[in-house]
Design a protein around this motif. Structure first.
Motif, PDB file in Angstrom:
ATOM      1  N   ARG A   2       0.832  -1.210   0.000  1.00  0.00           N
ATOM      2  CA  ARG A   2       0.000   0.000   0.000  1.00  0.00           C
ATOM      3  C   ARG A   2       0.867   1.261   0.000  1.00  0.00           C
ATOM      4  O   ARG A   2       0.567   2.222  -0.696  1.00  0.00           O
ATOM      5  CB  ARG A   2      -0.925   0.007   1.214  1.00  0.00           C
ATOM      6  N   GLN A  52      -7.220   1.230  10.718  1.00  0.00           N
ATOM      7  CA  GLN A  52      -8.514   1.427  10.042  1.00  0.00           C
ATOM      8  C   GLN A  52      -8.618   2.717   9.227  1.00  0.00           C
ATOM      9  O   GLN A  52      -9.708   3.115   8.839  1.00  0.00           O
ATOM     10  CB  GLN A  52      -9.697   1.369  11.046  1.00  0.00           C
ATOM     11  N   HIS A  63     -13.720   8.058   6.795  1.00  0.00           N
ATOM     12  CA  HIS A  63     -12.715   7.285   6.062  1.00  0.00           C
ATOM     13  C   HIS A  63     -12.690   7.688   4.592  1.00  0.00           C
ATOM     14  O   HIS A  63     -13.714   7.675   3.928  1.00  0.00           O
ATOM     15  CB  HIS A  63     -13.024   5.789   6.160  1.00  0.00           C
ATOM     16  N   GLU A 110     -10.164   6.229   2.793  1.00  0.00           N
ATOM     17  CA  GLU A 110      -9.413   5.091   2.281  1.00  0.00           C
ATOM     18  C   GLU A 110      -9.827   3.845   3.048  1.00  0.00           C
ATOM     19  O   GLU A 110     -10.306   3.956   4.178  1.00  0.00           O
ATOM     20  CB  GLU A 110      -7.907   5.319   2.537  1.00  0.00           C
ATOM     21  N   ILE A 111      -9.576   2.683   2.451  1.00  0.00           N
ATOM     22  CA  ILE A 111      -9.867   1.429   3.150  1.00  0.00           C
ATOM     23  C   ILE A 111      -8.674   1.060   4.026  1.00  0.00           C
ATOM     24  O   ILE A 111      -7.537   1.026   3.548  1.00  0.00           O
ATOM     25  CB  ILE A 111     -10.134   0.289   2.140  1.00  0.00           C
ATOM     26  N   PHE A 151      -7.073  -1.287   7.653  1.00  0.00           N
ATOM     27  CA  PHE A 151      -6.973  -2.644   8.204  1.00  0.00           C
ATOM     28  C   PHE A 151      -6.863  -2.575   9.724  1.00  0.00           C
ATOM     29  O   PHE A 151      -6.576  -1.514  10.275  1.00  0.00           O
ATOM     30  CB  PHE A 151      -5.719  -3.343   7.655  1.00  0.00           C
TER      31      PHE A 151
END
Ligand SMILES: *Cc1c(COP(=O)(O)O)cnc(C)c1O
Length: 391
Positions: free
Chosen positions: A67, A213, A223, A225-226, A228
């Motif tokens: 990423r 996250q 958010h 962006e995605i 984790f």
């Protein structure tokens, strides 16, 4: 049957509990807290990596490296071929295209010549992932020079090589991004965990953001962006801090195990130990041996003989280009692109090929390398192996 002798399992020292107790006493039993920050700082000090983000696994660190470098759909990524699948799996999480690079014999790691061949077909890969197998550092000078010439970022998978050095620098500190693993069988462990390191703070900041996250700076949960859930917990980091105090000691014990095997098999011409890099001090995470074709003894015979005495061994990692799941991926050796290489029958009935990685896989095995093994354990293991060779 005798007691179990392990390949490599956790070695705790008690100091880990001090840091964990602190976490409990201060109620920092959360994915955040003073141990996490301190563990990152202490790892940076040890490895001289600049910046670090503590994560739930080495695999998570590799995923976030994808990423950080903006690797996405259909991008080409070159990867070490002879390694654990975790090295390259994150490339597929981002739907990029994996191209595998064969090993060379001097270190068992990525072959700079094979890497050059891959560039002939793919001049613009998005990244090169270099793993340091069993703690032996790859030929980083050559690999970095080739990648630099093409402007390709390097991700260093130092999961097995924490504390190994090359020309005075720590493994993991050479790439644009490095990763470590603290899985149960690694040289130090947090039960499970990993770290992403970089000289570039933008990357470790981005990794932290994505690992928690990907929350925007806003007064509510927003958010763009995605993200984790990949952050290391404060309890786990406490184990890591305690372990880090003993890393050099673990390394010395691992090196001693390697040297003992090396000496014990020196008079058996068909047996060779895995190579160490002469330009540094490898951590000898796992000691491995290969057996020449000229011997009637096979790796399977040794593994079976030791297993019968409750002694754990492991095959060499099966190269990625031989994995059914990567059957369609391109593969380069020093000779160029390879398709349908001549198959060779292995002693366990499966077929490999004549790549360097395939050859090491077919002839090798990992020996018990646990630092808690006693002199008697080592004597037993060595005696059993020597007997296989009629010594
Ligand atoms: C252990 C290992 C990993 C993965 O680390 P985890 O912490 O188990 O996710 C990645 N690459 C290599 C070469 C490894 O040996």
């Amino acid at each position: 049957m005798g007691k179990r002798i392990f390949l490599a399992c956790p070695t705790m020292h008690g100091e880990e509990q001090r840091f964990i107790k602190e976490a409990f006493d201060t109620n920092w039993v959360a994915p955040l807290g003073p141990n996490v920050t301190a563990f990152e700082e202490e790892m940076c000090a040890y490895t001289d990596c600049g910046h670090a983000t503590a994560l739930s696994a080495g695999t998570a660190a590799l995923h976030l490296a994808m990423r950080c470098l903006g690797i996405g759909q259909d991008d080409v990524v070159f990867s070490t071929d002879l390694t654990f699948a975790a090295t390259c799996n994150p490339v597929t999480y981002e739907k990029a295209k994996l191209v595998f690079i064969d090993s060379e014999r001097d270190t068992w790691n990525m072959d700079p010549e094979a890497l050059k061949k891959a560039y002939e077909k793919y001049p613009n890969p998005k990244a090169v992932i270099v793993a340091h197998l069993y703690g032996t550092v790859a030929k980083m000078d050559e690999i970095l020079a080739i990648c630099k010439e093409h402007g390709t970022p390097v991700i260093e998978d130092a999961a097995e090589a924490l504390s190994s050095t090359y020309k005075g620098k720590q493994a993991g500190s050479f790439g644009d991004i490095g990763i470590y693993s603290f899985n149960g069988n690694k040289i130090i462990t947090t039960s499970g965990g990993g770290m992403m390191v970089s000289a570039n703070e933008e990357y470790t900041k981005k990794a932290l953001f994505l690992a928690t996250q990907a929350r925007d700076q806003a007064p509510y949960y927003q958010h763009s962006e995605i993200g984790f859930n990949y952050r290391m917990s404060n309890v786990v980091a406490g184990i890591g801090r305690g372990q880090l105090l003993h890393l050099d000691e673990h390394k010395a014990l691992k090196v001693a195990i390697y040297k003992q095997y090396e000496k014990a098999f020196a008079d058996i011409p068909e047996v060779k130990m895995n190579p160490l890099n002469p330009d540094g001090e490898d951590n000898c995470w796992l000691s491995c041996m290969t057996i020449a074709d000229s011997s009637a003894v096979t790796p399977t015979m040794i593994m079976d003989t030791l297993a019968a005495e409750n002694i754990e061994t492991r095959p060499i990692w099966k190269p990625m280009h031989l994995q059914p799941v990567f059957a369609e991926n391109d593969f380069f050796t020093a000779k160029g692109e390879q398709k349908n290489m001549a198959p060779v029958k292995g002693d366990n009935g499966d077929t490999w090929d004549e790549s360097v990685g395939g050859d090491i896989f077919r002839h090798g095995l990992c020996l018990p390398s646990d630092i808690k093994n006693t002199p008697e354990d080592m004597e037993l293991i060595i005696g059993l192996i020597r007997k296989c060779f009629g010594r």
